[in-house]
Design a protein around this motif. Structure first.
Motif, PDB file in Angstrom:
ATOM      1  N   TYR A 243     -12.936  19.118  -1.031  1.00 62.06           N
ATOM      2  CA  TYR A 243     -12.813  20.427  -1.663  1.00 62.06           C
ATOM      3  C   TYR A 243     -11.365  20.666  -2.093  1.00 62.06           C
ATOM      4  O   TYR A 243     -10.435  20.147  -1.468  1.00 62.06           O
ATOM      5  N   TYR A 244     -11.193  21.453  -3.157  1.00 63.52           N
ATOM      6  CA  TYR A 244      -9.858  21.810  -3.629  1.00 63.52           C
ATOM      7  C   TYR A 244      -9.858  23.249  -4.143  1.00 63.52           C
ATOM      8  O   TYR A 244     -10.905  23.805  -4.462  1.00 63.52           O
ATOM      9  N   TRP A 245      -8.650  23.850  -4.201  1.00 61.76           N
ATOM     10  CA  TRP A 245      -8.477  25.205  -4.729  1.00 61.76           C
ATOM     11  C   TRP A 245      -8.215  25.127  -6.223  1.00 61.76           C
ATOM     12  O   TRP A 245      -7.351  24.368  -6.659  1.00 61.76           O
ATOM     13  N   VAL A 246      -8.933  25.917  -7.020  1.00 61.57           N
ATOM     14  CA  VAL A 246      -8.775  25.864  -8.471  1.00 61.57           C
ATOM     15  C   VAL A 246      -7.403  26.339  -8.938  1.00 61.57           C
ATOM     16  O   VAL A 246      -6.985  26.012 -10.044  1.00 61.57           O
ATOM     17  N   ASP A 247      -6.669  27.078  -8.111  1.00 60.46           N
ATOM     18  CA  ASP A 247      -5.325  27.499  -8.525  1.00 60.46           C
ATOM     19  C   ASP A 247      -4.273  26.427  -8.241  1.00 60.46           C
ATOM     20  O   ASP A 247      -3.099  26.606  -8.536  1.00 60.46           O
ATOM     21  N   GLY A 248      -4.693  25.308  -7.654  1.00 59.19           N
ATOM     22  CA  GLY A 248      -3.796  24.182  -7.454  1.00 59.19           C
ATOM     23  C   GLY A 248      -3.007  24.189  -6.157  1.00 59.19           C
ATOM     24  O   GLY A 248      -2.254  23.255  -5.893  1.00 59.19           O
ATOM     25  N   ILE A 249      -3.169  25.222  -5.315  1.00 59.16           N
ATOM     26  CA  ILE A 249      -2.421  25.214  -4.059  1.00 59.16           C
ATOM     27  C   ILE A 249      -2.952  24.096  -3.160  1.00 59.16           C
ATOM     28  O   ILE A 249      -4.090  23.649  -3.308  1.00 59.16           O
ATOM     29  N   THR A 250      -2.137  23.685  -2.227  1.00 60.82           N
ATOM     30  CA  THR A 250      -2.522  22.570  -1.358  1.00 60.82           C
ATOM     31  C   THR A 250      -2.762  23.010   0.079  1.00 60.82           C
ATOM     32  O   THR A 250      -2.643  22.218   0.995  1.00 60.82           O
ATOM     33  N   SER A 251      -3.115  24.265   0.276  1.00 62.05           N
ATOM     34  CA  SER A 251      -3.382  24.770   1.621  1.00 62.05           C
ATOM     35  C   SER A 251      -4.523  23.975   2.265  1.00 62.05           C
ATOM     36  O   SER A 251      -5.526  23.674   1.617  1.00 62.05           O
ATOM     37  N   ARG A 252      -4.360  23.660   3.523  1.00 57.34           N
ATOM     38  CA  ARG A 252      -5.403  22.942   4.257  1.00 57.34           C
ATOM     39  C   ARG A 252      -6.264  23.902   5.073  1.00 57.34           C
ATOM     40  O   ARG A 252      -7.132  23.485   5.822  1.00 57.34           O
ATOM     41  N   TYR A 253      -6.025  25.204   4.914  1.00 64.11           N
ATOM     42  CA  TYR A 253      -6.785  26.212   5.656  1.00 64.11           C
ATOM     43  C   TYR A 253      -8.229  26.239   5.169  1.00 64.11           C
ATOM     44  O   TYR A 253      -8.497  26.253   3.967  1.00 64.11           O
ATOM     45  N   THR A 254      -9.160  26.226   6.111  1.00 64.87           N
ATOM     46  CA  THR A 254     -10.580  26.444   5.814  1.00 64.87           C
ATOM     47  C   THR A 254     -11.167  27.284   6.941  1.00 64.87           C
ATOM     48  O   THR A 254     -10.599  27.369   8.035  1.00 64.87           O
ATOM     49  N   ASP A 255     -12.306  27.890   6.661  1.00 63.08           N
ATOM     50  CA  ASP A 255     -12.994  28.700   7.672  1.00 63.08           C
ATOM     51  C   ASP A 255     -14.507  28.539   7.502  1.00 63.08           C
ATOM     52  O   ASP A 255     -15.242  29.508   7.408  1.00 63.08           O
ATOM     53  N   TRP A 256     -14.951  27.286   7.431  1.00 63.26           N
ATOM     54  CA  TRP A 256     -16.371  26.997   7.246  1.00 63.26           C
ATOM     55  C   TRP A 256     -17.190  27.470   8.445  1.00 63.26           C
ATOM     56  O   TRP A 256     -16.740  27.390   9.584  1.00 63.26           O
ATOM     57  N   ASP A 257     -18.406  27.910   8.175  1.00 59.40           N
ATOM     58  CA  ASP A 257     -19.372  28.191   9.226  1.00 59.40           C
ATOM     59  C   ASP A 257     -19.668  26.868   9.940  1.00 59.40           C
ATOM     60  O   ASP A 257     -19.419  25.784   9.402  1.00 59.40           O
TER      61      ASP A 257
END
Length: 158
Positions: free
Chosen positions: A103-117
């Motif tokens: 998965y990737y952020w469409v704004d191009g940031i490289t944050s590794r933060y996720t909060d999946w169920d």
């Protein structure tokens, strides 16, 4: 010149009180948080339609995109901001890249933060993320329409 004057006025008030009381990086109806502006759009759209709508709101060098979520505090802000709308699922700018299977952020940031169920993402044709208020993220079909949030850098950020 007007922007410099507004910024100087804003900074001078900042010496006396909380800056957000007197000036904002965001015009209404945008909401400000940590140097960015957020806009909830209640009209459900598919992922790429929503991203296109957000991009149409770009101003100069300030590019707007579907919201990226970089940490717990930003997610908490988004949840508080969207609660009054009564929406339960909010589209965010996190999408599966089929080439890398990541998965990737469409704004191009490289944050590794996720909060999946717990059981997410399933990756069974549901390639785009939604934030489920008061719970976690879920992957859903990119063509499924959801309300969404646009995010743009604030006026006074570099």
């Amino acid at each position: 010149m007007a922007i410099k004057s507004a910024l100087l006025l804003c900074l001078s008030f900042a010496l006396l009180a909380t800056p957000s009381q007197y000036c904002s990086e965001c015009s209404l109806p945008w909401q400000s948080f940590r140097g960015f502006c957020y806009l909830l759009v209640d009209v459900p759209k598919s992922f790429w339609e929503a991203e296109g709508y957000c991009k149409s709101l770009s101003r100069g060098r300030r590019d707007a995109h579907l919201v990226s979520v970089t940490d717990d505090q930003e997610e908490d802000f988004i949840e508080e901001y969207t609660k009054p709308s009564g929406q339960n699922d909010i589209r965010i700018g996190f999408v599966l890249n089929h080439t890398t299977d990541d998965y990737y952020w469409v704004d191009g940031i490289t944050s590794r933060y996720t909060d999946w169920d717990a059981a997410e993402p399933t990756r069974n044709g549901e390639d785009c993320a939604v934030l489920k208020l008061s719970t976690h993220w879920n992957d859903r079909g990119c063509d499924n329409p959801y309300p969404f949030i646009c995010k743009i850098p604030g006026k006074y950020t570099k």
